[in-house]
Design a protein around this motif. Structure first.
Motif, PDB file in Angstrom:
ATOM      1  N   ILE A  53     -12.587  -3.718 -11.849  1.00  0.00           N
ATOM      2  CA  ILE A  53     -11.548  -4.764 -11.222  1.00  0.00           C
ATOM      3  C   ILE A  53     -10.392  -4.636 -12.037  1.00  0.00           C
ATOM      4  O   ILE A  53      -9.390  -4.574 -11.670  1.00  0.00           O
ATOM      5  N   LEU A  54     -10.526  -4.588 -13.379  1.00  0.00           N
ATOM      6  CA  LEU A  54      -9.508  -4.695 -14.257  1.00  0.00           C
ATOM      7  C   LEU A  54      -8.498  -3.503 -14.220  1.00  0.00           C
ATOM      8  O   LEU A  54      -7.280  -3.607 -14.200  1.00  0.00           O
ATOM      9  N   VAL A  55      -9.064  -2.303 -13.830  1.00  0.00           N
ATOM     10  CA  VAL A  55      -8.530  -0.925 -13.968  1.00  0.00           C
ATOM     11  C   VAL A  55      -7.532  -0.937 -12.493  1.00  0.00           C
ATOM     12  O   VAL A  55      -6.540  -0.484 -12.394  1.00  0.00           O
ATOM     13  N   ALA A  56      -8.126  -1.464 -11.645  1.00  0.00           N
ATOM     14  CA  ALA A  56      -7.558  -1.692 -10.253  1.00  0.00           C
ATOM     15  C   ALA A  56      -6.357  -2.636 -10.284  1.00  0.00           C
ATOM     16  O   ALA A  56      -5.387  -2.515  -9.888  1.00  0.00           O
ATOM     17  N   LEU A  69       6.695  -3.949  -4.051  1.00  0.00           N
ATOM     18  CA  LEU A  69       6.140  -4.266  -2.761  1.00  0.00           C
ATOM     19  C   LEU A  69       4.365  -4.555  -3.301  1.00  0.00           C
ATOM     20  O   LEU A  69       3.801  -4.373  -4.341  1.00  0.00           O
ATOM     21  N   ASN A  70       4.171  -5.791  -2.657  1.00  0.00           N
ATOM     22  CA  ASN A  70       2.873  -6.547  -2.852  1.00  0.00           C
ATOM     23  C   ASN A  70       1.450  -5.517  -2.513  1.00  0.00           C
ATOM     24  O   ASN A  70       1.691  -5.224  -1.081  1.00  0.00           O
ATOM     25  N   ILE A  71       0.671  -5.529  -3.006  1.00  0.00           N
ATOM     26  CA  ILE A  71      -0.851  -4.957  -2.838  1.00  0.00           C
ATOM     27  C   ILE A  71      -1.979  -5.687  -3.212  1.00  0.00           C
ATOM     28  O   ILE A  71      -1.726  -6.225  -4.217  1.00  0.00           O
ATOM     29  N   SER A  72      -2.585  -6.437  -2.471  1.00  0.00           N
ATOM     30  CA  SER A  72      -3.613  -7.362  -2.732  1.00  0.00           C
ATOM     31  C   SER A  72      -4.757  -6.610  -3.677  1.00  0.00           C
ATOM     32  O   SER A  72      -4.994  -5.604  -3.512  1.00  0.00           O
ATOM     33  N   LEU A  73      -5.249  -7.460  -4.541  1.00  0.00           N
ATOM     34  CA  LEU A  73      -6.258  -7.116  -5.556  1.00  0.00           C
ATOM     35  C   LEU A  73      -7.606  -6.422  -4.718  1.00  0.00           C
ATOM     36  O   LEU A  73      -7.933  -5.350  -5.070  1.00  0.00           O
ATOM     37  N   LEU A  74      -8.009  -6.945  -3.827  1.00  0.00           N
ATOM     38  CA  LEU A  74      -8.977  -6.555  -2.899  1.00  0.00           C
ATOM     39  C   LEU A  74      -8.536  -5.234  -2.319  1.00  0.00           C
ATOM     40  O   LEU A  74      -9.553  -4.052  -2.475  1.00  0.00           O
ATOM     41  N   LYS A  75      -7.389  -5.009  -1.767  1.00  0.00           N
ATOM     42  CA  LYS A  75      -7.099  -3.594  -1.423  1.00  0.00           C
ATOM     43  C   LYS A  75      -6.958  -2.419  -2.558  1.00  0.00           C
ATOM     44  O   LYS A  75      -7.463  -1.461  -2.377  1.00  0.00           O
ATOM     45  N   ALA A  76      -6.374  -2.941  -3.633  1.00  0.00           N
ATOM     46  CA  ALA A  76      -6.102  -2.155  -4.666  1.00  0.00           C
ATOM     47  C   ALA A  76      -7.671  -1.535  -5.268  1.00  0.00           C
ATOM     48  O   ALA A  76      -7.974  -0.464  -5.376  1.00  0.00           O
ATOM     49  N   THR A 287     -19.687  -1.024  -7.051  1.00  0.00           N
ATOM     50  CA  THR A 287     -18.152  -1.668  -6.761  1.00  0.00           C
ATOM     51  C   THR A 287     -17.705  -1.103  -5.282  1.00  0.00           C
ATOM     52  O   THR A 287     -17.048  -2.242  -4.704  1.00  0.00           O
ATOM     53  N   ALA A 288     -17.656   0.081  -4.997  1.00  0.00           N
ATOM     54  CA  ALA A 288     -16.970   0.498  -3.825  1.00  0.00           C
ATOM     55  C   ALA A 288     -17.757  -0.204  -2.670  1.00  0.00           C
ATOM     56  O   ALA A 288     -17.395  -0.498  -1.745  1.00  0.00           O
ATOM     57  N   VAL A 294     -13.666  -4.565   3.057  1.00  0.00           N
ATOM     58  CA  VAL A 294     -11.908  -5.113   3.063  1.00  0.00           C
ATOM     59  C   VAL A 294     -11.247  -4.267   3.854  1.00  0.00           C
ATOM     60  O   VAL A 294     -11.328  -3.045   4.147  1.00  0.00           O
ATOM     61  N   LYS A 295     -10.560  -5.129   4.641  1.00  0.00           N
ATOM     62  CA  LYS A 295      -9.561  -4.340   5.778  1.00  0.00           C
ATOM     63  C   LYS A 295      -8.417  -3.759   4.947  1.00  0.00           C
ATOM     64  O   LYS A 295      -7.708  -4.019   4.123  1.00  0.00           O
ATOM     65  N   ASN A 296      -8.266  -2.452   5.656  1.00  0.00           N
ATOM     66  CA  ASN A 296      -6.864  -1.570   5.165  1.00  0.00           C
ATOM     67  C   ASN A 296      -5.777  -2.227   5.703  1.00  0.00           C
ATOM     68  O   ASN A 296      -4.545  -1.732   5.111  1.00  0.00           O
TER      69      ASN A 296
END
Length: 296
Positions: A53-56, A69-76, A287-288, A294-296
């Motif tokens: 999680i932290l690496v993402a 540009l924002n990228i959500s944590l869930l997507k990351a 983790t995956a 999670v939707k793309n």
């Protein structure tokens, strides 16, 4: 084609010798009356999960610093975890191609994604190196005896290397070797240091997880937490730099066996080295799977 075959032969040879040693030493291993302690073993996955999680988070911070540009944590987490499996495929490009595929949907160019990936790898290596140096320099372990002050001077040098000007210089040189022009880094030094700090904390979490995994097989005192974590970090660094081996297969296990033999009986160290590969990869798979919806 011949190079690829030789790479996998090298991996096979390492594992053959490792498993042969385990087979010949099984009588000694069984004499230790080892039994898996499920509570610390399952707890180790929580810390490995926190690491991913932290690496993402760190990677998403790098992306944001390169282009606002924002990228959500869930997507990351989903993109980074799924694309990271590409390192097991010969060719070394699938990891990056997976990220490019997803990130283009969010407005990031392929150049930005490639640069963010290289920056993540670089900062991960620096964070792991600094973690190892700080722990082993003050641990009293013979591995670094006589090198304490030399290694302490390395830390300011590593911090300096993370400055945007030095990073741009490094990536220009790397680009020439790869015959590729990288996008110029326009991130602030503070943003890079923030991402580095996230990766450093991630390594502490992973170190604790690795200790718990080892403890579940061969109990060691809590004073070994950081030392075992730093040992895993060093093995990860050197196996990653072994670019001739896919995903560092075999190299990491051999290094972990050697480093753990400083604290554990050698046969037990070899057994844990093999288990550590299964533990680390299975934590990544879990983790995956958690974020697959999670939707793309």
């Amino acid at each position: 084609m011949i190079k690829k075959i030789l790479k996998w032969i090298f991996v096979l040879v390492i594992f053959v010798f490792l498993f042969r040693y385990l087979y010949l030493s099984w009588g000694e291993i069984s004499s230790y009356d080892l039994e898996l302690n499920w509570i610390p073993f399952l707890a180790s996955y929580l810390f490995a999960f926190a690491y991913y999680i932290l690496v993402a988070v760190g990677w998403s911070r790098i992306l944001r610093s390169l282009k606002k540009l924002n990228i959500s944590l869930l997507k990351a987490v989903k993109v980074r975890t799924f694309s990271d499996f590409g390192r097991f495929i010969p060719g070394k490009v699938w990891l990056i191609l997976g990220r490019i595929h997803y990130c283009k949907k969010w407005g990031y160019s392929s150049g930005i994604v490639v640069l963010s990936t290289f920056m993540e790898i670089f900062l991960q290596l620096v964070a792991a190196t600094m973690f190892f140096i700080l722990v082993f320099s003050f641990s009293g372990i013979e591995l670094l005896n006589g090198y304490l002050w030399v290694l302490i001077f390395v830390i300011p040098f590593l911090v300096l290397l993370m400055h945007p000007k030095f990073l741009n210089f490094i990536f220009v040189k790397v680009g020439k070797l790869l015959k590729k022009d990288f996008v110029r880094i326009k991130s602030k030094f503070a943003d890079i240091l923030e991402a580095f700090l996230i990766f450093f904390i991630a390594w502490i979490f992973l170190g604790v997880g690795f200790y718990l995994m080892v403890y579940s097989i061969y109990p060691l005192g809590v004073d070994y937490v950081l030392v075992l974590g730093a040992s895993f970090a060093l093995a990860w660094i050197l196996s990653f730099l072994a670019i001739f081996v896919p995903a560092g297969l075999g190299v990491r296990e051999a290094l972990i066996t050697y480093l753990l033999s400083l604290f554990l009986p050698l046969p037990v160290a070899a057994l844990i080295a093999v288990v550590s590969r299964l533990w680390f990869v299975s934590a990544e798979v879990i983790t995956a799977l958690i974020f697959v919806g999670v939707k793309n």
